[in-house]
Design a protein around this motif. Sequence first.
Motif, short mmCIF file in Angstrom:
data_model
loop_
_atom_site.label_atom_id
_atom_site.label_comp_id
_atom_site.label_asym_id
_atom_site.label_seq_id
_atom_site.Cartn_x
_atom_site.Cartn_y
_atom_site.Cartn_z
N ASN A 147 58.49 -123.10 39.91
CA ASN A 147 58.60 -122.07 38.86
C ASN A 147 57.67 -120.91 39.20
N ILE A 148 58.00 -120.18 40.25
CA ILE A 148 57.09 -119.18 40.82
C ILE A 148 57.73 -117.80 40.75
N THR A 149 56.98 -116.84 40.26
CA THR A 149 57.41 -115.44 40.24
C THR A 149 56.56 -114.64 41.20
N ALA A 150 57.20 -113.96 42.14
CA ALA A 150 56.49 -113.03 43.02
C ALA A 150 56.39 -111.70 42.29
N LEU A 151 55.17 -111.17 42.19
CA LEU A 151 54.95 -109.90 41.51
C LEU A 151 54.45 -108.88 42.54
N PRO A 152 55.35 -108.02 43.03
CA PRO A 152 54.94 -107.02 44.03
C PRO A 152 54.01 -105.99 43.41
N TRP A 153 53.27 -105.31 44.28
CA TRP A 153 52.34 -104.28 43.85
C TRP A 153 53.06 -103.21 43.03
N GLY A 154 52.50 -102.89 41.89
CA GLY A 154 53.06 -101.87 41.01
C GLY A 154 54.02 -102.39 39.98
N GLU A 155 54.46 -103.64 40.10
CA GLU A 155 55.40 -104.20 39.13
C GLU A 155 54.65 -104.96 38.04
N GLN A 156 55.32 -105.12 36.89
CA GLN A 156 54.69 -105.68 35.70
C GLN A 156 55.44 -106.90 35.18
N MET A 157 54.70 -107.73 34.46
CA MET A 157 55.27 -108.80 33.64
C MET A 157 54.66 -108.69 32.25
N VAL A 158 55.46 -108.99 31.23
CA VAL A 158 54.99 -108.94 29.85
C VAL A 158 55.10 -110.33 29.25
N PHE A 159 54.01 -110.81 28.67
CA PHE A 159 53.97 -112.10 27.98
C PHE A 159 53.80 -111.86 26.49
N PRO A 160 54.78 -112.22 25.66
CA PRO A 160 54.59 -112.12 24.21
C PRO A 160 53.50 -113.08 23.76
N THR A 161 52.70 -112.66 22.79
CA THR A 161 51.69 -113.50 22.17
C THR A 161 52.08 -113.70 20.71
N LYS A 162 51.24 -114.37 19.94
CA LYS A 162 51.58 -114.63 18.54
C LYS A 162 51.81 -113.35 17.74
N SER A 163 50.98 -112.34 18.00
CA SER A 163 51.10 -111.11 17.22
C SER A 163 51.03 -109.86 18.08
N GLY A 164 51.27 -110.01 19.38
CA GLY A 164 51.22 -108.85 20.27
C GLY A 164 51.79 -109.19 21.62
N GLN A 165 51.15 -108.70 22.68
CA GLN A 165 51.63 -108.98 24.02
C GLN A 165 50.53 -108.75 25.05
N ILE A 166 50.75 -109.34 26.23
CA ILE A 166 49.90 -109.13 27.40
C ILE A 166 50.77 -108.55 28.50
N THR A 167 50.39 -107.41 29.03
CA THR A 167 51.09 -106.81 30.16
C THR A 167 50.22 -106.97 31.40
N ILE A 168 50.84 -107.49 32.47
CA ILE A 168 50.12 -107.72 33.73
C ILE A 168 50.79 -106.88 34.81
#
Length: 305
Positions: A147-168
Amino acid sequence: MDRRKFLGLSGTTALVSAVGLPVLAHATVNDSPEETLQIQWLGGATMLISFDGVTFLTDPAFGVGKQAIVMPNPNEMFDLAKGPNIKPQPRFGALPAFDLGAVTATLISHSHPDHFDAAAEAKIASDMAMITTEHDKQVLVKKGFSNITALPWGEQMVFPTKSGQITITAVPAEHSENAEILKILGPGNGYFFEFVAGDYRRTMYWTGDTFPVDDVMAKVQALGAIDVLVPHVGGVGVTGALGKISMDAADVVDMVDRLKPKRVLPIHHSTFGLFLEPIWKLVQAMERHEAGLDVIAEGSTVQYQ
């Protein structure tokens, strides 16, 4: 020299009694709401980053004892054409207790054995969500992870949280300032985080094994102001054939001067015999600096309100 031969070894584990590191500089540890960034340092480059119901594990190295990690030794001289000497690296204390079951995903800057070791490979479930480079995705697939995601330079992932989000956002990590050595060591990721919930917003830059070279600094500066800088230090390699391959105090001060974070939380020091520069040198170098320095003991948690 074949890069796979240089990087492909990982460690064994043995038990050792705990030797705690002192808190050397300011750290804020309070009872805070879940919507507060919390970082527990587990030693080396391993952290638990928690925010609003989501927890990330970073660069898991779980080995303990005199042979915590068995790896090519960058601190010794060797013939670059033949490859390095293989040497066990001790962990000087115990691995702090933590709940692996609470981890949402594992973030890997790169898969060198001191950043993903045999003990972690054995303990982490094969279907654990992981984020890493494209190169290291292939390494992890060969180890049986699915269960692996490659994240190239400059690209983002967003994780929803209970009341907001985390952007990486993935940013480059340059493991050496020498272009030829960098080819041997291979690509790595740093990660820029934005934590948002209601009125709370904090940013964090976790450097990975990099130096404050112009290209990396420009890409990080483009992402905005930094509340918390988490640099890898330790001065690894200064006595070896590869030269310095992790920042020392002077490099961190240079990075701080360029990025102007509010606080600095150094990791990648003191835990293993691999690390050459004592952390007090960074404490001394940052003594009169405007940015706040948080040097915490392994197992301790710092909260950013």
